[in-house]
Write an enzyme that holds these catalytic residues in place. Sequence first.
Site, mmCIF file in Angstrom:
data_model
loop_
_atom_site.group_PDB
_atom_site.id
_atom_site.type_symbol
_atom_site.label_atom_id
_atom_site.label_comp_id
_atom_site.label_asym_id
_atom_site.label_seq_id
_atom_site.Cartn_x
_atom_site.Cartn_y
_atom_site.Cartn_z
ATOM 1 N N LYS A 112 4.381 0.504 10.410
ATOM 2 C CA LYS A 112 4.437 1.846 9.832
ATOM 3 C C LYS A 112 3.986 2.897 10.839
ATOM 4 O O LYS A 112 4.529 3.990 10.879
ATOM 5 C CB LYS A 112 3.539 1.920 8.596
ATOM 6 C CG LYS A 112 4.251 1.539 7.322
ATOM 7 C CD LYS A 112 3.288 1.581 6.145
ATOM 8 C CE LYS A 112 3.499 0.368 5.255
ATOM 9 N NZ LYS A 112 2.347 0.054 4.419
ATOM 10 N N GLU A 120 0.863 -1.170 0.000
ATOM 11 C CA GLU A 120 0.000 0.000 0.000
ATOM 12 C C GLU A 120 0.907 1.229 0.000
ATOM 13 O O GLU A 120 1.810 1.326 0.840
ATOM 14 C CB GLU A 120 -0.870 -0.014 1.266
ATOM 15 C CG GLU A 120 -1.873 1.114 1.243
ATOM 16 C CD GLU A 120 -2.751 1.176 2.495
ATOM 17 O OE1 GLU A 120 -2.731 0.239 3.312
ATOM 18 O OE2 GLU A 120 -3.453 2.189 2.630
ATOM 19 N N ARG A 175 5.531 -13.619 8.975
ATOM 20 C CA ARG A 175 6.157 -12.334 8.698
ATOM 21 C C ARG A 175 7.518 -12.265 9.383
ATOM 22 O O ARG A 175 7.808 -13.033 10.299
ATOM 23 C CB ARG A 175 5.270 -11.192 9.152
ATOM 24 C CG ARG A 175 5.087 -11.093 10.660
ATOM 25 C CD ARG A 175 3.980 -10.141 11.060
ATOM 26 N NE ARG A 175 4.279 -8.758 10.764
ATOM 27 C CZ ARG A 175 3.608 -8.030 9.857
ATOM 28 N NH1 ARG A 175 2.619 -8.549 9.188
ATOM 29 N NH2 ARG A 175 3.912 -6.778 9.649
HETATM 30 P P1 ATP Z 1 2.846 -2.611 8.260
HETATM 31 O O1 ATP Z 1 1.952 -3.610 8.947
HETATM 32 O O2 ATP Z 1 4.256 -2.619 8.709
HETATM 33 O O3 ATP Z 1 2.267 -1.243 8.238
HETATM 34 P P2 ATP Z 1 1.715 -3.470 5.886
HETATM 35 O O4 ATP Z 1 1.434 -4.912 5.964
HETATM 36 O O5 ATP Z 1 0.576 -2.544 6.125
HETATM 37 O O6 ATP Z 1 2.948 -3.108 6.784
HETATM 38 P P3 ATP Z 1 1.670 -3.431 3.098
HETATM 39 O O7 ATP Z 1 2.050 -2.311 2.209
HETATM 40 O O8 ATP Z 1 0.235 -3.776 3.219
HETATM 41 O O9 ATP Z 1 2.296 -3.089 4.494
HETATM 42 O O10 ATP Z 1 2.503 -4.738 2.778
HETATM 43 C C1 ATP Z 1 2.797 -5.208 1.495
HETATM 44 C C2 ATP Z 1 3.178 -6.658 1.573
HETATM 45 O O11 ATP Z 1 4.292 -6.837 2.434
HETATM 46 C C3 ATP Z 1 2.046 -7.496 2.141
HETATM 47 O O12 ATP Z 1 1.882 -8.615 1.302
HETATM 48 C C4 ATP Z 1 2.523 -7.879 3.505
HETATM 49 O O13 ATP Z 1 2.053 -9.168 3.839
HETATM 50 C C5 ATP Z 1 4.037 -7.866 3.354
HETATM 51 N N1 ATP Z 1 4.679 -7.569 4.641
HETATM 52 C C6 ATP Z 1 4.457 -6.519 5.447
HETATM 53 N N2 ATP Z 1 5.184 -6.616 6.582
HETATM 54 C C7 ATP Z 1 5.894 -7.776 6.476
HETATM 55 C C8 ATP Z 1 6.831 -8.447 7.340
HETATM 56 N N3 ATP Z 1 7.199 -7.953 8.524
HETATM 57 N N4 ATP Z 1 7.359 -9.616 6.905
HETATM 58 C C9 ATP Z 1 7.017 -10.117 5.709
HETATM 59 N N5 ATP Z 1 6.152 -9.543 4.859
HETATM 60 C C10 ATP Z 1 5.581 -8.382 5.231
HETATM 61 MG MG MG Z 2 -1.236 -3.774 5.313
#
Ligand code: ATP
Ligand code: MG
Length: 566
Positions: free
Chosen positions: A280, A38, A270
């Site tokens: 974030k 995102e 993760r």
């Molecule tokens: P955050 O929770 O840190 O704000 P997010 O999941 O909202 O991160 P996205 O932009 O939605 O961030 O993530 C894009 C992709 O990265 C998704 O497929 C998510 O599953 C993966 N992702 C996010 N954080 C991790 C992590 N710590 N380890 C592995 N993959 C991750």
């Molecule tokens: Mg997300």
Amino acid sequence: MSDSPSQAPEASHFLRHIIEDDLAAGRVSAVVTRFPPEPNGYLHFGHAKSICLNFGLAQRYGGRCHLRLDDTNPAKEEQEYVDAIEASVRWLGFDWGEHHHFASDYFDRLFACAEALIQAGHAYVDSQSADEIRSNRGTLTQAGQNSPFRDRPVQESLALFYRMRAGEFPDGAHVLRAKIDMASPNMNLRDPVLYRIRHSEHHRTGSAWCIYPLYDYAHPLSDAFEGISHSICTLEFEDHRPLYDWLLARVAEAGLLRAESLPRQYEFARLNLTYLVLSKRKLVDLIESGVVSGWDDPRMPTLVAGRRRGYTPEGFRRFIEQIGVSKSDGWIDYSVLEGCMREHLNDIAPRRVAVLDPLRLVIENVPEDAVELCEASNHPHHPEWGVRTMPFTRELFIEREDFMEVPTKGFFRLTPGGRVRLKYAYVLECTGFSKNAAGEVIEIRGRIFEDSRSGSAGADLYKVKGAIHWVCAHHSVRAEVRLYDRLFLRSNPGAGHEGDFKDDLNPHSMTVVHAALEPSLKDAQPEDRFQFERHGYFIADGVDSRPGAPVFNRTVTLKDSWTSKP
Ligand code: ATP
Ligand code: MG
């Protein structure tokens, strides 16, 4: 033969087994994955795992991986983030080719699917307020309540949905919901919201839309539109999988997708790293509270910051390979990441000399105007990288901590009357030192043994236990060097106490020193990397460093100084 560890056999894992079975059984003909961030922030180290996994699997099985910006929430998304995300994925070494997509590319198709769901009786417009929807959802132990609007006629829902799109209602007046089961033990199936009204400018579609799809609706359909075969996500989406499958099946029944080739979702654990926070929300908190200077502050766990810190794409890929892929959550120690960076930097970083805390050394038996050039190898394992010369003169700088007036046991460097080797040059005997009014040592005096030069026949005549580095006082370059350390003192910041995660910040996560660098470092280009002997790996800062006026960041020390800490 190169001994590059990137050629080491890669460990297999459950996702590879699934893909291999699917290919063998003919269930899929091509492996198509995607990385779907995102654009509401910068990518962090956790995203590197998802990127390496998705792009890596596609590469391995001759398929392709799409970069899809999941831009369905106009309030939080910006072009700046889109640009940074693309740059970070490229920097990690991956390429999406033609397949750069946005969820917003599909707004028309997503809308058409919603119309079809309403027509088939699988979705309805709910006119309850957000609070009512929340309180009627029930709990884990209690079934939810059907909305009073759940059985409104199809034509009425459809008409309201069109009017929602036409901008006739304010935010929150209505939502579109899937009609599944308000009593489902899986909360995600209790008539999830698919669309909501948001009168807000979108970074790509402007004001064309005032209704926006939710992630759980847009994501599976975007996967299907793009022909994704394996939709790989983190474990927290496991409970969303039944909704993912339900939605695709209903849209396929309506004839808008091919039922034979629907994508499937698989979950992996993760990445959690000790001494870091990866959410974030917390990263934004660190920026807004002024703890760090921005997303690219070298102490941040973002990829832009890692790059500025001097971490390498190869180091990240090696790290992700090394930690493997599993289905259960766990923590990886930060030292594993640092170890991977060290391994790669050891191989690629030319050696240089820097004195971080300079102390003047005057050599009494070297004449004032004498300049002797000493050769130093650029890399011990790459003789083909050659040597550079360093001027050796009467006045040098040595490291303040390499002199002790009263040596402690086991101190083999410079002491009054003691001898030490000046690396690449001579054995020196300390003949005296002077202090200022405050009692600090400000100058050392000594004499060299002229037949002790490194590499000469006489070098072995002198048995000294220590060797120290030095730079010439007049030809060295004074430069700002930033010594970075971990941002947090505790392995799980914020856990185990009442306070905030920021209470666990390391007050010494950045120390700025004015170092004396060997002359050849003067013209370092931004992002040039070096090992400063005995101090670690350093990079010329990508933002503030200029040839002629270098600024260096310490990437990582030579040894892991943390695992031995209590
Ligand atoms: P955050 O929770 O840190 O704000 P997010 O999941 O909202 O991160 P996205 O932009 O939605 O961030 O993530 C894009 C992709 O990265 C998704 O497929 C998510 O599953 C993966 N992702 C996010 N954080 C991790 C992590 N710590 N380890 C592995 N993959 C991750
Ligand atoms: Mg997300």
